[in-house]
Design an enzyme around this catalytic site. Structure first.
Site, mmCIF file in Angstrom:
data_model
loop_
_atom_site.group_PDB
_atom_site.id
_atom_site.type_symbol
_atom_site.label_atom_id
_atom_site.label_comp_id
_atom_site.label_asym_id
_atom_site.label_seq_id
_atom_site.Cartn_x
_atom_site.Cartn_y
_atom_site.Cartn_z
ATOM 1 C CE LYS A 180 -2.501 1.594 3.589
ATOM 2 N NZ LYS A 180 -3.649 1.710 4.541
ATOM 3 C CE LYS A 233 -5.389 3.577 9.833
ATOM 4 N NZ LYS A 233 -6.192 3.599 8.579
#
Length: 1984
Positions: free
Chosen positions: A1437, A1546
């Protein structure tokens, strides 16, 4: 003067005037009582005037000045300004002084010795005690009376010590008990008078149906919630009556006995229209006003009823408590316990009618006076009295019942004795006040009457029709509106104690009542009104402590009975300038006609045209006398006589339909809803055969029905005659009774017809209920053609004609009555009783319960047994409403709503083997439950039903009891049943909750509008006052499986009226389940609405709907029926067959043509053809909107839900498969961990010993990618906290709290919450079920910690959940993935089916995605990416949107793709930094790069879908999910777009693993990747994230394995580890390529091992932080010869605590209330809390010399004020403030911050504004600056004094129980720690000092501080809870308080501080207990 005026009258008028003058003299002479003449009459004689003229005040224009005069107490005329008028003709020595005879009568208590009159006292203070006590619920009136008698007996044995008071005892009862019926059954005993009945206007369809409403629009709904549908009272606890004008003093006398905390203690009554005049003889008993607080009262609400007894006493009014309680005992002994429906039969013989004034006088007076008045008025309202005399007595309650059935307006009934009654039915509301909200409808009277008058000659009803546009354009209306609005606003802006009185005075005799202008209209009225209106036109209604409602007593009658009856009908009409007198007279005639029509005598039997008409009349009339008044008539010639007889009977309500089948089902529905038969009238032939389906259903389901079928005479049978079939025994065994009635014959006694009807109805309504059939043959003539007949057949009917009852009255003795003795119950059911008492795994199944009494009884039975309850949808308790503020954990009712889907698990089916099954009610909807019972074959299976039928298809019943559910439940409740099934119940509860959660998830996560969701949405939408009718097939099954188990009622619902141990209200639910056919269900549902008199929501499938489209014709036949909303699920065919095995076995064409039967019928066009409103919905939002729209008016609606069969099948299977997996998973956990829990859910074995935390600081290799470029050089460290949970069993759990982002959380925010949690989690139990993550953590945080889960910062909650999960895993001896999956060891069970989430292609390793910042040139970034690939990463990423141009980022991505090739997955993350156009530029630049997804490409979430559509790129969500705070699934639904392929989660940003698991579940359901991502946390978090990611992956693979979908492996975003230069543990988590793999991964066992063996790195982690060591000591203050020994709790001083905060608790609290908050704040400030005097351990002594210093206390002395001593301890706020100021001086030399709650807040605020030298800032929590109105201050002082007395007399425990029943604690009562709080509240040392504090610190004695707020010189923070509406308004007023510019114009602005207000969510008045974390955060930031 009179003679002069008389001479100018026309001749026609003079004659009438003579008559009325003579009548007036007679009435005045008759008013002489006891030899004393009325004072006013004496004055009239002395003055030389006639009494009538004087009574009406200025009958003549020349003497109009007298209209503005009134008599004072001495009989002297006084002017309006109070000046005495002196004149010889007005003074006479014989005039009695000082009072009139009527006034004296009131003082002599003319009502009887037992009546307590509440007037005449001097005190305006409230009575000392005013309380309501709710007793345990009862099933019957008799049981309730017994309960009340027991309570009164206990009260008598322990009488209160107060000199005055009022107490109400109330018992909840089922809803089906009607107040009017109860009142009608009361005996004619003098003790049970007066009697009253009040019923408010029905506001169905809209909140307020007034033309003009004043108040707060948003809150207006509160005005009409929880209004009693009817209130009936007998006897008087307190009576208020007098003959003088109703004054503010009288209102205050009533107000003394009312209280906000006892809202149902109300004074009911009425006031004269003109109370300045003395009443005429017919009105004398009522006085000028009459109000009564009933002694015994029945309140009828929508879903329950309350029987109450009230006792009042006041020694100052010569009413002793002993007298009142004896009177109440006697009344309770006489009150009847029987309740029967009030008949609506009036048998009268009218002999005389007269009007006052008569028509001649009326016309002449109006014509003459109109000329005199000229143009001085725009309108005037004129009244008329019609007197009707009858030979027979009238039953006023029967008349009331009939009026109620016709028009449900505001109804009132006041009966002073058996001979005098005032009653009416008025549509005009005068006012309704609830708190500070006021509405009125008086202006709606100002309508133009130039409209069509419509009269219904059959019913005698009349009404006016007008449109809203007419009202708006009517000038009179506009004038009234503006005048009333200005006056209303004046009062409403300054609400006073007497506001209700002021409102009543304003609205009574206003322009709408009298005319406009009022003065001219009053003069005009007095020329015409030659009679006493009495209470007519005056206010009638009630005052309550919290609210009030009054109507105008129009549409009313006065009934006087002696020998015969005199009925005075009153009417009024509006006269405008251009109206003719004749038109006004006609309006009066029309308005009186609705009453006159009811008084028509019975028809003479000999007057009927032919024998057919006679017999038809007798049948219909006897039906009406038996209570059958609903006639369903099918057109036909042969039944003409019956149809005409029904239509002409004034007591019959007739409805027709061309389709006999629909008509019969409609009658069935009416009977089902009303629990009484409807009559069906049909013609002969096949018409009768069309009734057969409804007859079968009625027979099978025991529904009473009366069939009156016309037939041809015998001579036409078997002759081929038209419409002739054999109708004898046509319905065979499906009817309970059949009689073939011979053709009418005058040779047969007519009474035979009556007895036949009586027998048939008895058989229909006797057990078992069912249909009955009378076949009625008729010969010609069928029409009303005259034909001679012999009168001999009428023999012996005289008695029947003279009465109103049936000819033969049948009586049936109940099989089992609740009052049977315990010994009888044991003898009769000894075996069953023993089996129930011996059950160890009992279960209560609730079948079809048809009445509210049965539902109520089942609820009470379930509470008594304590068994798990399995409610069928037709029980009324499957879709129940929570009507109590009791905390969820305290409920002792365990409903298993989703057992049907729980039983999908084979493990559960094998385990679940109840030993005793008790089924109440017949038939179950769920096949799985029935199959379970059949398979497990319980040892004992008992069924209780009122009918004798078997209803045992599996042949497994062991005991069958035929008894009423009510009787059986009452009997069993008398027995002791041991509560020994805790484990059995808890397991079932866990399984039910988990499956219920899963069903809710699947319903809400599915974006499409599915049929299961329709069932959930409709069931959730239902209100307690509505009813739910279910069609067969899938409609009822979906409701049973997916309906919402329970939902909370609005906060405005009066929870405390119900038994707190009976928290639920059932709904009325019904369906045709007798034969379960799909025919006639629409007609049945509409009939059900008519019978139940409730708004009905009907849910049905399309085939069933189309099967009965003729039922739509009933929508045109409303006749007062409540509206119905039909929800049709249109899947264009028979959807249920697609769920059956035939769908898989039958050939496709066969299945389509003969089973699913698809159609293309347009339902909308069908509705259009029948003129029925129609809405088509295709989405969830459209459905919810349509349901709301359908409830707004009074119209019927059809809501068509467009559905798809294939999608519906798929959704059903998904739900069932997921429910199966969850049930298996939950059962596995329960079974696996039973060794730890010993079959319990929680245990001390896994209990928290303590929680510690440490601060860490980790150096980084590079700045965080979230840091801005300008700050990157500074952000080279990662900071956070390590959390350690240490269990009593020695195991530890580790968590990490790492605040993410500088704007949302900072380290201080987080640390204060950690300190709070460290204090709260001590000794807290954990449970393995928390690992289910189905709201289990949220429930634990709320239930155990006692805070809303949403109040924790996301990072804190994440760390807490992390610590708990790791602690549970350590206790279990495995890793977190195994814990969550329910496996022993994931690595050892791969390939085995040990868990429902385990599949053969699972892995114990988690793939990792590398993270790369892309700030460097493209070539360098590409090289770095290539190195990551070489290390073993297959997914990378890159952070983008860091450059000025998106195309530059695109160039980097292209370079990376070229470098790493196309086998590597590339993700990019823009972090919402691009605009839409910039994102599109980037997408264009990388369109050939084959990106896995772009994470958050655009700044605005609303552009995401647009970007997906236009760019054709794949997208992932990250921050968008973070921003969703509530309604997660609803808000995620808009992102179900197929191009959104991933959710990046997250845990530290989302708030923990429970929320992440939910988002991941949603993502997996929609085929999206669920990526767990780190936020640069340490190895602690990373190791847990690895284990959690493994759980997410395996769960998804396991789910997908069931539908054979291949699921690719996902690389999770945990590559942030490469940023960490060091770590919090010495051994880092290893990310590596395993020997058997080819990419970077982490094994869950490695992750678990490193966490369990963690050794803290001292280089990065600080030592553990410990909680504050709170010292407890005594500190003494000597002040004014008093020694105060304060108990002090102090966190002490440290290097960081520069400021000191002093906490002041509220009443009944102690300093300990602040301990959690002190712990949280002690890191920043020194925190001190004290026990205020009278509370906790603080003591006060008068003499300092006697004070014992134990060494721990320090004596503080101050100057002794010799003028002040403490002979009687006075804790005034001024005095206490001085004492506390001295205490502050001892504590610190610096200034302090004051924090006060409630009472402590008032003290803190006073000290801040009055003595603030030592105060730097103040926070006020739920505080009040004081009362400004003097009257309110006096009242409040008296109330607090009475409470102080109550505290001393009853003791702290009883007082605390009473105190926390107050409305202000409504939110707190639902808190899970409420009981613990109550226990702390009863631990106080000195009750006398506490009482003195309550009295001395009364807000009524406290000086008002409102004016001082404007000059506040220190910062002031005001904290209130959002649910505390009262203090919310106070806080807003405080913040808007401005400084007086004249006083402070010379002072600097910075000397004054703005008041800051904080509204805390999820909390009420006790905000610091209900939601403390926002309070902590606000205080810290305010102090610092």
């Amino acid at each position: 003067m009179f003679k002069a005026f008389y001479s100018v009258l026309p001749d026609k008028l003079r004659e009438s005037t003579n008559y009325w003058r003579e009548q007036s003299c007679k009435l005045s002479a008759a008013s002489m009582l006891g030899g004393v003449q009325c004072n006013r009459y004496c004055l009239a004689k002395v003055a030389g005037f006639e009494p009538t003229a004087l009574r009406r005040q200025s009958f003549w224009p020349q003497a109009s000045f007298l209209a503005r005069r009134s008599l004072n107490a001495s009989g002297t005329f006084v002017s309006t300004d109070g000046n005495r008028l002196i004149g010889s003709n007005l003074v006479h020595s014989s005039i009695p002084e000082p009072r009139t005879a009527c006034e004296g009568m009131a003082d002599k208590n003319i009502e009887g010795n037992d009546v307590f009159v509440g007037l005449g006292g001097e005190s305006e203070a409230p009575v000392k005690i005013c309380q309501t006590h709710t007793l345990p619920a009862a099933l019957t009136i008799a049981e309730a009376v017994t309960t009340l008698q027991s309570a009164v007996k206990d009260l008598k044995s322990s009488p209160p010590t107060f000199e005055s008071g009022i107490l109400r005892f109330q018992v909840p009862l089922p809803q089906d008990i009607k107040a009017l019926d109860w009142l009608h059954c009361q005996p004619q005993s003098c003790r049970l008078y007066p009697r009253c009945y009040f019923s408010p206007k029905s506001y169905e369809g809209s909140i307020v149906e007034s033309t003009s409403t004043y108040g707060i629009d948003k809150d207006m709904e509160r005005l009409h919630k929880n209004i009693a549908r009817g209130v009936a009272g007998v006897g008087s606890a307190v009576l208020f009556k007098n003959f003088h004008h109703f004054s503010i003093k009288d209102w205050k006398a009533i107000r003394r006995f009312l209280s906000v905390d006892s809202p149902l203690i109300r004074a009911y009554g009425s006031i004269r229209f003109n109370s300045e005049t003395e009443p005429a003889i017919e009105w004398l008993e009522f006085g000028s006003f009459y109000f009564v607080i009933p002694q015994i009262e029945l309140d009828e609400f929508e879903n329950y009823t309350i029987l109450a007894a009230t006792i009042a006493w006041d020694h100052s009014l010569s009413r002793a408590f002993e007298d009142s309680i004896i009177a109440l005992e006697l009344s309770l002994q006489q009150v009847s316990c029987q309740v029967m429906e009030t008949g609506k039969r009036l048998h009268l013989s009218r002999i005389k009618k007269s009007c006052a004034p008569d028509e001649l006088f009326w016309e002449a007076a109006i014509e003459e006076l109109s000329k005199m008045s000229g143009s001085n008025f725009s309108k005037v309202v004129l009244a008329r009295r019609t007197q009707i005399s009858t030979e027979t007595d009238i039953d006023c309650l029967e008349l009331m019942a009939f009026l109620q059935e016709k028009d449900h307006f505001f109804q009132f009934f006041i009966q002073l004795s058996n001979s005098t009654t005032f009653m009416g039915n008025t549509p005009q509301q005068l006012l309704h006040r609830n708190g500070l909200l006021v509405s009125t409808e008086v202006i709606s009277r100002s309508y133009s009457q130039r409209h069509t008058l419509i009269k219904n000659p059959q019913k005698g009803s009349s009404f006016l029709q007008w449109s809203s546009s007419d009202l708006e354009n009517h000038c009179s209306f506009e004038i009234m509106e503006e005048a009333m609005k200005s006056q209303m606003e004046l009062i409403c802006k300054h609400v006073r104690v007497g506001a209700k009185f002021a409102l009543l005075s304003l609205l009574h005799q206003n322009a709408a009542d009298c005319g406009h202008p009022i003065e001219a209209a009053e003069i005009f009225k007095k020329q015409i009104d030659t009679f006493d209106q009495g209470l007519y036109g005056g206010p009638v209604g009630w005052f309550g402590g919290k609210d009030a409602e009054f109507a105008l007593a129009t549409g009313s009658v006065l009934v006087q009975k002696n020998i015969g009856t005199k009925i005075f009908l009153y009417s009024e009409a509006e006269l405008q300038k251009d109206d003719q007198s004749s038109s006004i007279w006609c309006k009066h005639e029309l308005m009186a006609s609705q009453f006159e029509a009811l008084l028509e005598p019975y028809p003479q039997l000999q007057q009927f045209a032919n024998i057919n008409a006679l017999w038809a009349y007798l049948m219909v009339e006897e039906c009406c006398r038996l209570g059958i008044t609903y006639f369903c008539i099918a057109p036909g010639s042969r039944s003409s006589a019956l149809a005409v007889a029904a239509a002409q009977n004034p007591h019959a309500l007739c409805i027709s339909c061309i389709d006999e089948r629909s008509l019969a089902f409609h009658a069935l529905g009416y009977a089902r809803g009303s629990h009484k038969p409807a009559a069906v009238i049909t013609s002969s032939g096949t018409a009768i055969s069309n009734l057969f389906p409804a007859v079968v259903e009625a027979s099978q389901d025991c529904i009473p029905l009366l069939l009156l079928t016309a037939d041809r005479p015998p001579e036409l049978h078997d002759t081929g005659a038209n419409q002739t079939i054999n109708q004898v025994n046509h319905f065979g065994s499906f009817v309970r009774y059949f009689y073939n009635l011979a053709p009418p014959d005058d040779q047969v006694p007519a009474r035979m017809v009556l007895t036949t009807i009586d027998t048939a109805v008895f058989r229909a309504t006797g057990v078992p209920y069912g249909p009955v059939h009378i076949n009625c043959a008729f010969r010609e003539p069928l029409a009303g053609i005259c034909c001679e007949w012999s009168l001999r057949c009428l023999k012996d009917l005289d008695r029947w004609m003279s009465k109103s009852g049936p000819f033969t009255k049948y009586m049936q003795v109940l099989q089992l009555d609740y009052s049977e003795k315990l010994i009888d119950v044991r003898d009769r059911y000894k075996e069953v009783v023993d089996l129930i008492q011996g059950a160890s795994r009992g279960i209560l199944i609730l079948g079809d319960l048809k009445t509210a009494e049965e539902t109520w009884a089942a609820l009470l039975l379930g509470r008594h047994l304590g068994w798990p309850i399995v409610p069928d949808v037709l029980s009324g308790l499957r879709l129940r409403k929570l009507a109590s503020t009791i905390a969820e954990g305290e409920m002792n009712l365990l409903f298993i709503d989703f057992l049907d889907h729980v039983l999908l698990s084979s493990s559960v089916r094998r385990w679940m083997s109840p030993d005793v099954v008790l089924q109440v009610g017949s038939r179950l909807t769920s096949k799985r439950i029935a199959k379970l019972l059949e398979d497990c074959r319980p040892d004992v299976y008992i069924m209780v039903a009122n009918h004798p039928y078997r209803h045992d298809p599996s042949h497994i019943l062991t005991h069958r009891i035929q008894a009423s559910v009510v009787g059986f439940a009452a009997a069993i409740r008398e027995l002791h049943v041991p509560k020994g099934m805790a484990s059995w119940s808890k397991w079932l509860k866990v399984l039910n909750d988990m499956v219920g959660w899963e069903i809710s998830f699947q319903l809400n996560a599915e974006p499409l509008l599915t049929e299961p969701f329709v069932s959930r949405a409709v069931s959730q939408f239902l209100s307690p006052g509505s009813a739910f009718f279910l069609g067969n097939s899938m409609a009822i099954r979906n409701a049973d499986m997916y309906g919402l188990g329970w939902s909370k009622l609005p906060i405005s619902f009066a929870h405390d009226m119900l038994d707190p141990l009976l928290p639920f209200l059932g709904l009325k639910v019904a369906g045709n389940r007798g034969a379960s056919g799909i025919d006639g269900v629409l007609s049945t549902a509409i009939g059900y609405a008519a019978g139940s008199n409730r708004r009905v929501v009907f849910m049905v499938g399309d085939i069933s709907f189309l099967h009965d489209t003729n039922g739509l014709t009933f929508s045109k036949e409303r006749i007062g029926r409540p509206p119905i909303t039909v929800v049709v699920t249109n899947n264009h065919g028979g959807g249920i067959f697609s769920l059956l095995p035939i769908a898989d076995t039958a050939p496709r064409t066969v299945f389509r043509n003969f089973f699913s039967t698809p159609h293309d019928v347009s339902i909308s066009k069908l509705c259009l053809a029948h003129r029925v409103n129609h809405m088509l919905v295709r989405t969830k939002e459209e459905l919810e909107s349509a349901l709301l729209i359908s409830q707004e008016g009074k119209l019927d609606w059809v809501i068509e839900v467009d559905s798809n069969i294939e999608e519906n099948i798929t959704h059903h299977r998904v739900i069932q498969q997921s429910a199966l997996q969850v049930a298996e998973h939950a059962f596995n956990i329960l079974s696996r961990y039973s060794e730890y829990t010993d079959m319990e859910i929680n245990t001390s074995e896994i209990c928290v010993l303590k929680m510690e935390y440490s601060r860490y600081r980790i150096p980084l290799f590079a700045p965080l990618t979230t840091a801005s470029k300008k700050n990157q050089s500074e952000e080279t460290y990662r900071e956070g906290f390590l959390l350690t949970l240490i269990l009593y069993n020695g195991n530890k759990g580790y968590g990490e709290v790492a605040p993410v982002g500088p704007n949302s959380e900072d380290m201080l925010d987080v640390e204060e919450q950690l300190r709070f949690l460290a204090y709260r989690t001590h000794n807290m139990s954990l449970g393995f079920l928390m690992s289910l993550l189905n709201d289990t953590f949220s429930g634990w945080i709320w239930r155990d910690i006692g805070i809303p889960a949403c109040s924790l910062f996301p990072s804190v909650r994440c760390g807490l959940e992390m610590g708990v999960l790791s602690a549970l895993a350590a206790t279990r001896g495995g890793n977190i993935a195994d814990l969550l999956l329910g496996t022993k060891n994931l690595q050892n069970v791969l390939g085995k089916q040990e868990s429902p989430y385990i599949s053969r292609n699972l892995s114990s390793k988690v793939q990792i995605c590398a993270l790369l910042d892309s700030d460097d040139p493209p070539e360098e970034v590409a090289l770095a990416a290539a190195k990551l690939v070489e290390q073993g990463f297959h997914t990378v990423k890159l952070k983008v949107a860091r450059r000025s141009e998106p195309l530059e980022d695109a160039a980097v991505i292209r370079a990376v793709r070229q470098k790493v090739g196309h086998l590597i997955e590339i993700r990019v993350d823009a972090n919402r930094k691009w605009t839409f156009s910039q994102a599109m530029q980037f997408a264009t630049g990388v369109k050939d790069c084959n990106l896995q997804y772009i994470e958050e490409p655009v700044q605005h979430p609303g552009d995401i879908i647009r970007f997906c559509d236009e760019s054709n790129m794949f997208v992932a969500l990250d921050e968008t999910i973070d921003d969703i705070k509530d309604h997660l699934l609803d808000r995620l639904s808009i992102f179900a777009h197929p191009r959104i392929v991933a959710t990046v989660m997250k845990p530290a940003r989302l708030g923990g693993f429970e929320r992440v698991a939910l988002i991941a579940k949603w993502a997996n359901k929609h085929g999206k990747m669920a990526v767990v991502s780190a936020a640069f946390e340490s190895s602690v978090s990373l190791s847990v994230y690895v284990q959690f990611a493994c759980f997410i992956d395996n769960r998804n693979i396991g789910i997908r394995a069931s539908d054979k979908t291949k699921t690719p492996r996902i690389a999770h975003g945990l590559g942030t580890y490469s940023w960490l230069r060091d770590d919090v543990m010495k051994e880092k988590l290893q990310f590596q390529v395993y020997p058997e793999g080819d990419r970077i991964e982490v094994d869950v066992n490695d992750a678990a091992t490193i966490l369990q063996n963690m050794v803290v790195n001292p280089d990065t982690v600080n030592p553990s932080c410990v909680g504050a060591k709170i010292k407890s000591y005594k500190m003494a203050v000597l002040y004014n010869d008093a020694c105060f020994s304060f108990h002090v709790m102090d966190t002490g001083i440290n290097d960081q605590t520069e400021k000191t905060v002093l906490f002041l608790h509220g009443f009944l609290g102690t300093g300990k209330d602040w301990l959690p908050i002190m712990e949280a704040l002690s890191i920043s400030v020194r925190c001190i809390s004290i026990d205020l005097p009278g509370h906790g351990k603080t003591s006060v002594q008068k003499d300092c010399n006697t004070f014992q210093n134990n060494g721990n206390a320090q004596i503080l002395s101050s100057e002794v004020n010799n003028q002040s001593n403490l002979t009687e301890r006075n804790f005034s706020i001024e005095y206490l403030s001085e004492v506390l100021s001295e205490l502050i001086c001892q504590i610190t030399e610096k200034k302090v911050v004051l924090i006060g709650y409630s009472m402590g807040a008032r003290i803190a605020l006073y000290m801040t504004l009055k003595c603030n030298k030592r105060i730097s800032a103040t926070a006020v929590i739920s505080g009040n600056p004081g009362l400004q109105n003097p009257d309110m201050r006096i009242t409040r002082s008296a109330q607090d004094d009475a409470l102080a007395e109550l505290l001393l007399s009853t003791g702290i425990p009883s007082f605390v129980e009473m105190w926390y029943k107050k409305e202000m604690w409504e939110s707190l009562r639902s808190h899970p720690h409420f009981k613990k709080l109550i226990q702390r509240r009863i631990q106080h040392g000195n009750i006398k000092d506490m009482a003195k504090m309550l009295s001395s610190l009364s807000i009524g004695r406290q000086p008002s501080l409102w004016q001082d707020l404007s000059g506040c010189k220190v910062p002031l923070l005001v904290i209130v809870g959002e649910k505390d509406s009262k203090f919310m308004k106070i806080a807003q007023q405080m913040s808007s308080q401005k400084a007086d510019t004249q006083e402070h114009e010379k002072q600097r602005e910075d000397q004054f501080h703005q008041i800051t207000v904080l509204e805390v969510d999820e909390s009420g008045h006790a905000v610091l207990f209900e939601n403390p974390l926002p309070v902590i955060n606000a205080i810290r930031k305010f102090v610092m």
